[in-house]
Scaffold this motif. Structure first.
Motif, short mmCIF file in Angstrom:
data_model
loop_
_atom_site.label_atom_id
_atom_site.label_comp_id
_atom_site.label_asym_id
_atom_site.label_seq_id
_atom_site.Cartn_x
_atom_site.Cartn_y
_atom_site.Cartn_z
N SER A 191 -65.35 -65.17 -15.29
CA SER A 191 -65.56 -66.66 -15.95
C SER A 191 -64.48 -67.55 -15.38
O SER A 191 -63.22 -66.45 -14.42
CB SER A 191 -65.37 -66.33 -17.23
N SER A 192 -64.56 -69.08 -15.55
CA SER A 192 -63.25 -69.50 -15.13
C SER A 192 -62.34 -69.76 -16.06
O SER A 192 -61.32 -70.14 -16.16
CB SER A 192 -63.95 -70.81 -13.74
N LEU B 75 -60.77 -58.93 -15.44
CA LEU B 75 -61.89 -60.95 -15.48
C LEU B 75 -61.17 -61.21 -14.03
O LEU B 75 -60.41 -60.84 -13.12
CB LEU B 75 -60.80 -61.44 -16.31
N THR C 41 -65.44 -59.18 -16.75
CA THR C 41 -65.99 -60.47 -17.00
C THR C 41 -65.73 -61.37 -15.73
O THR C 41 -64.43 -60.83 -14.65
CB THR C 41 -65.23 -60.83 -18.33
N GLN D 54 -62.88 -64.41 -11.40
CA GLN D 54 -63.26 -65.71 -10.95
C GLN D 54 -65.16 -66.19 -10.62
O GLN D 54 -64.78 -65.31 -9.15
CB GLN D 54 -62.66 -66.82 -10.80
N PRO D 55 -65.13 -66.93 -10.66
CA PRO D 55 -66.36 -67.03 -10.04
C PRO D 55 -66.58 -66.91 -8.55
O PRO D 55 -65.71 -67.56 -8.12
CB PRO D 55 -67.23 -68.02 -10.31
N THR E 89 -71.27 -60.53 -15.70
CA THR E 89 -70.72 -60.04 -16.37
C THR E 89 -71.29 -58.75 -18.07
O THR E 89 -72.67 -59.30 -18.17
CB THR E 89 -69.77 -61.14 -17.44
N LYS F 17 -70.85 -63.58 -9.92
CA LYS F 17 -71.40 -64.89 -10.41
C LYS F 17 -71.50 -64.64 -12.29
O LYS F 17 -71.13 -63.43 -12.27
CB LYS F 17 -72.73 -65.09 -9.93
N PRO F 18 -70.57 -65.83 -13.50
CA PRO F 18 -70.97 -65.52 -14.73
C PRO F 18 -72.26 -64.42 -14.94
O PRO F 18 -71.56 -63.47 -15.99
CB PRO F 18 -71.17 -66.53 -15.22
N GLU F 19 -73.34 -63.79 -14.28
CA GLU F 19 -74.50 -63.56 -14.93
C GLU F 19 -74.17 -61.75 -14.35
O GLU F 19 -74.67 -60.99 -14.75
CB GLU F 19 -76.08 -63.95 -14.69
#
Length: 115
Positions: A114-115, A11, A112, A13-14, A90, A86-88
């Motif tokens: 995600s923030s 996991l 993953t 963060q962006p 993931t 970036k989230p995309e």
């Protein structure tokens, strides 16, 4: 046969970074092509990047300038340095080995963003 084991997912963060590794073992011959693919839920598996045993690389447009694929042939290890995530991005990331008619896949590692 060639066995592939991915590691390094997690996991993040962006804007963050991750480095994936893929350890290959078994009957590895050159020339060959190794690469990273990814599959997000509900989507088809897609190419991320490939690298030949001579070092020629190819990237999906969506990751150009952010991801770098590399390999250490002496260690039979493939890498994917992922920056500016970036989230995309993931997805489950899969390692692939290909030579002539033969192809092998790893079990995948989850990334993953995600923030």
């Amino acid at each position: 046969q060639v066995q592939l084991v991915e590691s390094g997912g997690g996991l993040v963060q962006p804007g963050g970074s991750l480095r994936l590794s893929c350890a290959a073992s078994g009957s590895i011959f050159s020339p060959n092509l190794m690469g990273w693919y990814r599959q997000a839920p509900g989507k088809q598996r897609e190419l991320v990047a490939t690298i030949s045993s001579r070092g020629s690389t190819n990237y999906a447009d969506s990751v150009k300038g952010r991801f770098t694929i590399s390999r250490d042939n002496a260690k039979n290890t493939l890498y994917l340095q992922m920056n500016s995530l970036k989230p995309e991005d993931t997805a489950t990331y899969y390692c692939n080995y290909r030579r002539d008619w033969y192809e092998s896949w790893g079990q995948g590692t989850q990334v993953t963003v995600s923030s």
